[in-house]
Write an enzyme that holds these catalytic residues in place. Structure first.
Site, PDB file in Angstrom:
ATOM      1  N   ALA A  29      45.926  53.979  48.428  1.00  0.00           N
ATOM      2  CA  ALA A  29      46.720  55.067  47.820  1.00  0.00           C
ATOM      3  C   ALA A  29      47.868  54.490  46.986  1.00  0.00           C
ATOM      4  O   ALA A  29      48.191  55.006  45.911  1.00  0.00           O
ATOM      5  CB  ALA A  29      47.261  55.985  48.910  1.00  0.00           C
ATOM      6  N   TYR A  31      47.897  51.505  45.555  1.00  0.00           N
ATOM      7  CA  TYR A  31      47.289  50.910  44.347  1.00  0.00           C
ATOM      8  C   TYR A  31      47.001  52.029  43.336  1.00  0.00           C
ATOM      9  O   TYR A  31      47.384  51.930  42.160  1.00  0.00           O
ATOM     10  CB  TYR A  31      45.996  50.180  44.717  1.00  0.00           C
ATOM     11  CG  TYR A  31      45.213  49.677  43.519  1.00  0.00           C
ATOM     12  CD1 TYR A  31      44.178  50.434  42.966  1.00  0.00           C
ATOM     13  CD2 TYR A  31      45.543  48.470  42.905  1.00  0.00           C
ATOM     14  CE1 TYR A  31      43.482  50.000  41.850  1.00  0.00           C
ATOM     15  CE2 TYR A  31      44.852  48.025  41.791  1.00  0.00           C
ATOM     16  CZ  TYR A  31      43.822  48.785  41.270  1.00  0.00           C
ATOM     17  OH  TYR A  31      43.138  48.361  40.158  1.00  0.00           O
ATOM     18  N   ASP A  32      46.398  53.109  43.795  1.00  0.00           N
ATOM     19  CA  ASP A  32      46.045  54.222  42.890  1.00  0.00           C
ATOM     20  C   ASP A  32      47.294  54.812  42.245  1.00  0.00           C
ATOM     21  O   ASP A  32      47.316  55.120  41.049  1.00  0.00           O
ATOM     22  CB  ASP A  32      45.288  55.317  43.663  1.00  0.00           C
ATOM     23  CG  ASP A  32      43.947  54.810  44.190  1.00  0.00           C
ATOM     24  OD1 ASP A  32      43.410  55.388  45.146  1.00  0.00           O
ATOM     25  OD2 ASP A  32      43.460  53.770  43.648  1.00  0.00           O
ATOM     26  N   LYS A 112      22.823  28.456  46.614  1.00  0.00           N
ATOM     27  CA  LYS A 112      22.262  28.836  45.317  1.00  0.00           C
ATOM     28  C   LYS A 112      22.178  30.366  45.256  1.00  0.00           C
ATOM     29  O   LYS A 112      21.264  30.981  45.791  1.00  0.00           O
ATOM     30  CB  LYS A 112      20.879  28.221  45.123  1.00  0.00           C
ATOM     31  CG  LYS A 112      20.341  28.432  43.706  1.00  0.00           C
ATOM     32  CD  LYS A 112      19.080  27.612  43.426  1.00  0.00           C
ATOM     33  CE  LYS A 112      18.622  27.816  41.986  1.00  0.00           C
ATOM     34  NZ  LYS A 112      18.280  29.251  41.709  1.00  0.00           N
ATOM     35  N   GLU A 170      27.750  32.887  38.722  1.00  0.00           N
ATOM     36  CA  GLU A 170      26.658  33.844  38.986  1.00  0.00           C
ATOM     37  C   GLU A 170      27.235  35.216  39.264  1.00  0.00           C
ATOM     38  O   GLU A 170      28.216  35.352  40.000  1.00  0.00           O
ATOM     39  CB  GLU A 170      25.878  33.338  40.213  1.00  0.00           C
ATOM     40  CG  GLU A 170      24.473  33.878  40.317  1.00  0.00           C
ATOM     41  CD  GLU A 170      23.449  33.033  39.544  1.00  0.00           C
ATOM     42  OE1 GLU A 170      23.858  32.077  38.851  1.00  0.00           O
ATOM     43  OE2 GLU A 170      22.247  33.334  39.633  1.00  0.00           O
TER      44      GLU A 170
END
Ligand SMILES: NC(=O)n1nc(-c2ccco2)nc1N
Length: 321
Positions: A29, A31-32, A112, A170
């Site tokens: 919350a 962060y938002d 890998k 990757e």
């Protein structure tokens, strides 16, 4: 630092903690709230928007097609080993080529990852271009899609970034995210993907970044291509990956050093044992001579490096979904 850049830096830190460290220091919350605050400021002052702003992850509109990118340093494929005798052949070739006993050689050992190889270019610390491996020489420009992958920083976490740094690695899709994507596709009568690798490739080849953004993609770096800076790179593969990590670039946690044949086989067995618990597909290990000077001495055989081998696992009996 003016308020807006302070806000951006805070959001970058929160993104890094959540998506790279998997250890957020604030609730979602918070962060938002800050992200909405930044969006409002940039909406009122569009002239303040910068390429590296955390609001600039999703491209505006779908592309008509992908531009081509020529790799200055070819992205080569790896020679494969399927058994210990192939590994011994790899070690003997190295020994005869550089007159060093393999028992004295240190290798950087990596899982890998079974996804799509990509090249990400940072210029003065900002993500400016990304491309698929393609045929090793020519790839597709997928910058807009790569920018939507949350654990890829749009800005390197350093006060004096290299003029140019090409990060190679990757992009893959974790198994949980893959299953959820297929369940949603089934429910909507859309096509499903056969495996996480195809799902990652399909997600990166989306012309609309808004679709890519919704796909659970993860990036792990495993090498460096173009590098231009006043400072030298570290002299070994392992230290280079630690350096990338220090810049905020995600690197796989299962990478370690091994000296000599026995330790290499122990790593291979260890990763094979861990394989079912990793949460993402791998199809073997990649064993690289750790010392960069030795790598350069060993060079490449036509399309594959003499200094690295992909030691693969036996093909798994196809899982019945
Ligand atoms: N697929 C993967 O995980 N790779 N691929 C390399 C590679 C390819 C060419 C040089 O290094 N290294 C790792 N960990």
């Amino acid at each position: 630092m003016e308020q807006i850049e302070q806000l951006r830096q805070t959001l970058r830190q929160y993104e890094y903690e959540y998506h790279v460290l998997d250890n957020p220091s604030v609730p979602d919350a918070e962060y938002d709230r800050l992200m909405n605050e930044l969006k409002n400021i940039e909406w009122q002052h569009p002239e303040l928007i910068t390429l590296d702003s955390p609001t600039q992850r999703v491209g505006a509109k779908p592309l008509a097609g992908f531009a081509q990118v020529i790799h200055k340093i070819p992205m080569l494929s790896l020679d494969n080993a399927f058994g210990d005798d192939d590994l011994d052949g790899f070690l003997r070739r190295i020994e005869s080529y550089i007159h060093v006993s393999s028992s004295q050689l240190t290798f950087c050992c990596e899982p890998k990852l079974d996804g799509l190889a990509v090249s990400i270019l940072y210029e003065n610390g900002l993500l400016t271009r990304a491309a698929t491996r393609g045929d090793g020489t020519t790839g597709e420009d997928i910058t807009a899609n790569i920018r939507t992958i949350r654990n890829i920083p749009l800005k390197l976490n350093t006060l004096n970034p290299p003029a140019r740094l090409e990060v190679r690695g990757e992009v893959f899709m974790p198994q949980v995210g893959f299953n959820e994507l297929n369940e949603k596709a089934l429910a909507k009568g859309e096509k499903t993907f056969a495996n996480p690798r195809n799902a990652a490739a399909g997600s990166l080849r989306q012309l609309d970044p808004k679709i890519t953004r919704q796909r659970p993609l993860i990036f792990n770096a495993y090498g460096i291509g173009v590098y231009e800076s006043d400072d030298e790179l570290p002299n070994t593969q392992f230290e280079r990956l630690q350096w990338l990590k220090s810049l905020g670039i995600p690197v796989n946690d299962e990478i370690c050093l091994a000296q000599g044949r026995t330790a290499l086989l122990a790593y291979y067995t260890d990763i094979q044992t861990k394989r079912p618990t990793l949460g993402y597909d791998i199809d073997g290990t990649v064993l690289k001579v750790n010392d960069i000077a030795l790598q350069e001495q060993l060079g490449f055989i036509s399309r594959s490096p003499r200094w690295a081998i992909a030691y693969k696992f036996p093909a798994q009996e196809q899982m019945t979904i």
